[in-house]
Design a protein around this motif. Sequence first.
Motif, PDB file in Angstrom:
ATOM      1  N   ARG A 246       0.538  45.881 -90.873  1.00  0.00           N
ATOM      2  CA  ARG A 246       1.113  44.542 -90.810  1.00  0.00           C
ATOM      3  C   ARG A 246       0.703  43.853 -89.524  1.00  0.00           C
ATOM      4  O   ARG A 246       0.523  44.497 -88.493  1.00  0.00           O
ATOM      5  N   ALA A 263      -7.332  39.429 -92.351  1.00  0.00           N
ATOM      6  CA  ALA A 263      -7.491  40.494 -93.348  1.00  0.00           C
ATOM      7  C   ALA A 263      -8.527  41.520 -92.905  1.00  0.00           C
ATOM      8  O   ALA A 263      -8.378  42.718 -93.169  1.00  0.00           O
ATOM      9  N   LEU A 286      -2.349  42.375-100.601  1.00  0.00           N
ATOM     10  CA  LEU A 286      -2.265  41.620 -99.352  1.00  0.00           C
ATOM     11  C   LEU A 286      -1.150  40.588 -99.495  1.00  0.00           C
ATOM     12  O   LEU A 286      -1.225  39.688-100.329  1.00  0.00           O
ATOM     13  N   GLN A 297       1.034  36.768-102.693  1.00  0.00           N
ATOM     14  CA  GLN A 297       0.332  38.040-102.722  1.00  0.00           C
ATOM     15  C   GLN A 297      -1.028  37.882-103.392  1.00  0.00           C
ATOM     16  O   GLN A 297      -1.194  37.074-104.309  1.00  0.00           O
ATOM     17  N   PHE A 316     -11.814  40.011-101.415  1.00  0.00           N
ATOM     18  CA  PHE A 316     -10.564  39.280-101.228  1.00  0.00           C
ATOM     19  C   PHE A 316     -10.775  37.772-101.163  1.00  0.00           C
ATOM     20  O   PHE A 316      -9.804  37.007-101.284  1.00  0.00           O
ATOM     21  N   LEU A 332       0.881  38.782 -92.042  1.00  0.00           N
ATOM     22  CA  LEU A 332       0.029  39.371 -93.071  1.00  0.00           C
ATOM     23  C   LEU A 332       0.366  40.855 -93.176  1.00  0.00           C
ATOM     24  O   LEU A 332       0.531  41.533 -92.159  1.00  0.00           O
ATOM     25  N   ARG A 333       0.459  41.347 -94.396  1.00  0.00           N
ATOM     26  CA  ARG A 333       0.742  42.761 -94.636  1.00  0.00           C
ATOM     27  C   ARG A 333      -0.200  43.266 -95.722  1.00  0.00           C
ATOM     28  O   ARG A 333      -0.290  42.672 -96.791  1.00  0.00           O
ATOM     29  N   LEU A 334      -0.895  44.369 -95.426  1.00  0.00           N
ATOM     30  CA  LEU A 334      -1.858  44.948 -96.364  1.00  0.00           C
ATOM     31  C   LEU A 334      -1.410  46.358 -96.706  1.00  0.00           C
ATOM     32  O   LEU A 334      -1.147  47.169 -95.810  1.00  0.00           O
TER      33      LEU A 334
END
Length: 495
Positions: A246, A263, A286, A297, A316, A332-334
């Motif tokens: 994150r 990203a 993502l 998302q 992406f 941002l969270r992957l």
Amino acid sequence: MSGMFDGIQRRVVSLWFPRLASDRVLRQCPIEGPFALTLKQQNSNRIYCLNAAAEKQGLHQGMPYADARAFFPSLQSREAEIEKDQQFLRILCRWALRYCPWVGLEGKDGLVLDITGSAHLFGGEAPMLADMRTRLMRAGLSVQIGCANTRGAAWALAHHGEGIASSRDTLPALRALPVAALRIEDSMSITLQRLGLRSIGDLVGAARAPLTRRFGPGLLLRLDQALGAQPEEISPQTTPPHYAVRMTLPEPIGLLSDVMAGAERLLAQLCTKLKTHEVGARKLCLSLRRVDQGHQQVELRLVRPLRDPQRILPLFERGLAEIDAGFGIDQLRLEATLIDPLPVQQISHASDGGKGKLDDLISRIGTRIGLENIQRFLPADSHIPERSFIIAPAAYSEPASGWNLSNTRPILLFPSEPISGAGARPPAQFRWRRMALTTGRVTGPERIAPEWWLEDDNWRSGLRDYWRVETREGRRLWLFHTPQNPGWFVQGEFA
């Protein structure tokens, strides 16, 4: 387990979630009134978990669902999803690490924490347990908490009394609890109650030899473990790796280039973790949080397990281009939501990267039309033309080297279409699809027999003699003749 650990009395906390399954569902989709989850058990649909409102109506776990609906017709229900419940419990296990470094699962609906030496960080055991209860209730979870020197005593308090047992003597807190609090079988608990031993205090005062002869050593072992007379192994359960990273941004961003840069940084961190555990991502998610607390998302599904940031990042771009940044994105969270083993392999300068490029192409197209819609032909073990291949999704199958056939097959195969003709050789002239054709060159025949062990109405006519016919008009057709029921048919066309 009583005793000293490096001069410190061991203290154990047990968290029991009596409505874990229903609370999980109601957190995502709140429902007013009685609600229950059902599960097929003993050849009937029974109540698996229910909320407090359903319990107030007299419903209980294990009750046949038909009886529950007859008793309360307006009962709302859903089917239980045990796997998702266990995933949620593992999430709670990670959450509980805020209180101590040691957390394990306790059955299918509980957690056990070794808080030895960490309670003072929260002002003592009572404030720590109060903080646990407040946070869990705020999250919509029902919880019962017990704290004692031993795992058995903490479990007993959580399930049958709640409270904090003294660190000096555990028995006073357990004396009034029922014998079922010793984690024994229901049949043993019922038998003890019939003998007049209803509480742990009654069991402590009874003669041990007759109890051992009647119930075996397991009953007294559970009693001694709860009171600390016998040690009970407490070992943390291995927590599976969590493949998520994150990034919280100091200033909101909205440009596609900025989001792609974020990203890229997350991918580098995630792929390093994937490489450490020798796994690759098959599905990535993502998540982007906007300053107005809205979430969007972008999901990416890959053909093969992958952990190369340079290959994943371009995939992406299309999904991120459709994101509405609003007033800006500040987090941002992957997460790799699906992984597969990807061991390290020896590569050389002569290795071919063509397969990787094909996989990337399939992934790109799959993001638009779905990976299931990209299919390939694979050979099948049959000499019947219609059965000599199968169609499989390209993302979940490996390409085959080719068909092992002694004779060539047409590139286009279709259901057989009759034409006029007589005799065992292809007709000199015939009409097909409103075209008048003249036979030029023929090759054959190739006799194919039906597979007697399979039912197929198209092959009930028996043997077929296949011919490769090149017409003067330029058509190269695949014809067959049925000797047992004379007739000519076209079934394919060569390139």
